[in-house]
Design a protein around this motif. Sequence first.
Motif, PDB file in Angstrom:
ATOM      1  N   ARG A 197      49.609  70.670  65.127  1.00  0.00           N
ATOM      2  CA  ARG A 197      50.973  71.101  64.776  1.00  0.00           C
ATOM      3  C   ARG A 197      51.279  70.761  63.323  1.00  0.00           C
ATOM      4  N   ALA A 198      50.897  69.574  62.882  1.00  0.00           N
ATOM      5  CA  ALA A 198      51.147  69.165  61.500  1.00  0.00           C
ATOM      6  C   ALA A 198      50.369  70.046  60.521  1.00  0.00           C
ATOM      7  N   LYS A 199      49.095  70.324  60.840  1.00  0.00           N
ATOM      8  CA  LYS A 199      48.283  71.161  59.956  1.00  0.00           C
ATOM      9  C   LYS A 199      48.836  72.583  59.875  1.00  0.00           C
ATOM     10  N   MET A 200      49.264  73.125  61.006  1.00  0.00           N
ATOM     11  CA  MET A 200      49.831  74.472  61.010  1.00  0.00           C
ATOM     12  C   MET A 200      51.124  74.506  60.207  1.00  0.00           C
ATOM     13  N   ARG A 201      51.950  73.492  60.398  1.00  0.00           N
ATOM     14  CA  ARG A 201      53.219  73.429  59.662  1.00  0.00           C
ATOM     15  C   ARG A 201      52.964  73.334  58.161  1.00  0.00           C
ATOM     16  N   ASP A 202      52.016  72.487  57.776  1.00  0.00           N
ATOM     17  CA  ASP A 202      51.706  72.322  56.358  1.00  0.00           C
ATOM     18  C   ASP A 202      51.133  73.603  55.750  1.00  0.00           C
ATOM     19  N   ALA A 203      50.462  74.399  56.591  1.00  0.00           N
ATOM     20  CA  ALA A 203      49.874  75.652  56.111  1.00  0.00           C
ATOM     21  C   ALA A 203      50.873  76.809  56.132  1.00  0.00           C
ATOM     22  N   GLY A 204      52.099  76.524  56.545  1.00  0.00           N
ATOM     23  CA  GLY A 204      53.122  77.561  56.576  1.00  0.00           C
ATOM     24  C   GLY A 204      53.066  78.441  57.810  1.00  0.00           C
ATOM     25  N   GLU A 205      52.318  78.011  58.830  1.00  0.00           N
ATOM     26  CA  GLU A 205      52.232  78.793  60.059  1.00  0.00           C
ATOM     27  C   GLU A 205      53.429  78.504  60.963  1.00  0.00           C
ATOM     28  N   ASP A 206      53.757  79.454  61.792  1.00  0.00           N
ATOM     29  CA  ASP A 206      54.894  79.331  62.700  1.00  0.00           C
ATOM     30  C   ASP A 206      54.562  78.347  63.828  1.00  0.00           C
ATOM     31  N   VAL A 207      55.337  77.286  63.921  1.00  0.00           N
ATOM     32  CA  VAL A 207      55.178  76.342  65.035  1.00  0.00           C
ATOM     33  C   VAL A 207      56.478  76.281  65.840  1.00  0.00           C
ATOM     34  N   SER A 208      57.239  77.372  65.797  1.00  0.00           N
ATOM     35  CA  SER A 208      58.507  77.414  66.528  1.00  0.00           C
ATOM     36  C   SER A 208      58.400  78.145  67.850  1.00  0.00           C
TER      37      SER A 208
ATOM     38  N   ALA B 181      20.992  58.324  88.089  1.00  0.00           N
ATOM     39  CA  ALA B 181      22.250  58.341  88.847  1.00  0.00           C
ATOM     40  C   ALA B 181      23.097  59.503  88.367  1.00  0.00           C
ATOM     41  N   PRO B 182      23.923  60.058  89.246  1.00  0.00           N
ATOM     42  CA  PRO B 182      24.783  61.173  88.827  1.00  0.00           C
ATOM     43  C   PRO B 182      25.785  60.721  87.772  1.00  0.00           C
ATOM     44  N   CYS B 183      26.265  61.681  87.000  1.00  0.00           N
ATOM     45  CA  CYS B 183      27.301  61.400  86.010  1.00  0.00           C
ATOM     46  C   CYS B 183      28.554  62.184  86.368  1.00  0.00           C
ATOM     47  N   ALA B 184      29.662  61.808  85.762  1.00  0.00           N
ATOM     48  CA  ALA B 184      30.934  62.499  85.998  1.00  0.00           C
ATOM     49  C   ALA B 184      31.519  62.934  84.663  1.00  0.00           C
ATOM     50  N   THR B 185      32.094  64.121  84.628  1.00  0.00           N
ATOM     51  CA  THR B 185      32.875  64.535  83.467  1.00  0.00           C
ATOM     52  C   THR B 185      34.339  64.241  83.751  1.00  0.00           C
ATOM     53  N   VAL B 186      35.018  63.701  82.754  1.00  0.00           N
ATOM     54  CA  VAL B 186      36.453  63.419  82.844  1.00  0.00           C
ATOM     55  C   VAL B 186      37.102  64.145  81.675  1.00  0.00           C
ATOM     56  N   GLY B 187      37.926  65.133  81.987  1.00  0.00           N
ATOM     57  CA  GLY B 187      38.498  65.955  80.932  1.00  0.00           C
ATOM     58  C   GLY B 187      40.000  66.081  81.036  1.00  0.00           C
ATOM     59  N   SER B 188      40.644  66.151  79.876  1.00  0.00           N
ATOM     60  CA  SER B 188      42.097  66.345  79.833  1.00  0.00           C
ATOM     61  C   SER B 188      42.411  67.742  79.328  1.00  0.00           C
ATOM     62  N   ILE B 189      43.532  68.283  79.808  1.00  0.00           N
ATOM     63  CA  ILE B 189      44.085  69.531  79.279  1.00  0.00           C
ATOM     64  C   ILE B 189      45.563  69.287  79.039  1.00  0.00           C
ATOM     65  N   LEU B 190      46.014  69.596  77.837  1.00  0.00           N
ATOM     66  CA  LEU B 190      47.409  69.419  77.456  1.00  0.00           C
ATOM     67  C   LEU B 190      47.948  70.745  76.948  1.00  0.00           C
ATOM     68  N   CYS B 191      49.071  71.170  77.486  1.00  0.00           N
ATOM     69  CA  CYS B 191      49.733  72.390  77.031  1.00  0.00           C
ATOM     70  C   CYS B 191      51.066  72.010  76.395  1.00  0.00           C
ATOM     71  N   THR B 192      51.240  72.392  75.140  1.00  0.00           N
ATOM     72  CA  THR B 192      52.470  72.107  74.407  1.00  0.00           C
ATOM     73  C   THR B 192      53.251  73.393  74.184  1.00  0.00           C
ATOM     74  N   ASN B 193      54.510  73.405  74.591  1.00  0.00           N
ATOM     75  CA  ASN B 193      55.404  74.527  74.319  1.00  0.00           C
ATOM     76  C   ASN B 193      55.994  74.299  72.928  1.00  0.00           C
ATOM     77  N   PHE B 194      55.604  75.131  71.969  1.00  0.00           N
ATOM     78  CA  PHE B 194      56.071  74.943  70.597  1.00  0.00           C
ATOM     79  C   PHE B 194      57.591  74.985  70.489  1.00  0.00           C
ATOM     80  N   SER B 195      58.214  75.869  71.239  1.00  0.00           N
ATOM     81  CA  SER B 195      59.656  76.073  71.055  1.00  0.00           C
ATOM     82  C   SER B 195      60.489  74.930  71.611  1.00  0.00           C
ATOM     83  N   THR B 196      60.028  74.288  72.684  1.00  0.00           N
ATOM     84  CA  THR B 196      60.804  73.207  73.294  1.00  0.00           C
ATOM     85  C   THR B 196      60.244  71.822  72.980  1.00  0.00           C
ATOM     86  N   GLY B 197      58.973  71.763  72.594  1.00  0.00           N
ATOM     87  CA  GLY B 197      58.323  70.481  72.367  1.00  0.00           C
ATOM     88  C   GLY B 197      57.834  69.819  73.640  1.00  0.00           C
TER      89      GLY B 197
END
Length: 231
Positions: free
Chosen positions: A77-88, A125-141
């Motif tokens: 978000r900071a990089k997009m804002r600094d580049a003049g991209e819409d983060v609204s 031994a078996p391994c496990a993947t642990v993954g996160s997914i985050l969704c950010t709504n630009f307009s509401t934060g």
Amino acid sequence: MAAGMFTPSPVFTSWLAQQPRIVLGSASSSRKTIMSDLLGKHPYLVRTADIDEKAIRRPDPRELVMTLAHAKAEAIRAKMRDAGEDVSQGYLITCDQVVVHEGIILEKPESLDEARSFIQGYGRAPCATVGSILCTNFSTGQTFECVDEARIHFTPFPEAIIAQILAQGECMYCAGGLKIEDPLVVPQVICIEGTEDTVMGMSKLLVMQLLLQAAGLQTDPAIGQLLQPRS
């Protein structure tokens, strides 16, 4: 190994017809493949955080990957804002993944020797993947998040196969040093407890549900219990 058969819900298809702006915060080729499969012909942007992931440490893998997903979202978000991209307006998807093997968190290997050690260990031994997914709504934060896990059982990797995997070089850019869809890796997989796209780094089903939830639309109640809204 493909990411698995998946059919988007009618609600999601109708929402995509409204042309929402979607940003994938990852340079991962696997995640881009998964996102393209999910969205079909709907366009999306790709942006990267370029943060020092090693500077963020947590002892719990679930906490670690979620903390990193949040850090990536803030940086993008900071990089997009600094580049003049819409983060609204629009929606940003950020992710992180680690592999847990024999109680140890494995991230991207720092050397070929470390990658070799990772791969050799999967035969013990078996391994496990642990993954996160985050969704950010630009307009509401507002953000919506989940952690997804899968467990993979391998046969021992022959040294000749390990040498070929290392020679390709892609192992250096993958948590745990392997791409599950690599043709060299597929024959070594005994079974996966979970979904293939989860192992690849991002579940299409969960991304769909997070986007719908961030848009204020109906989600599958069973899946919705896994999703955590945050202000």
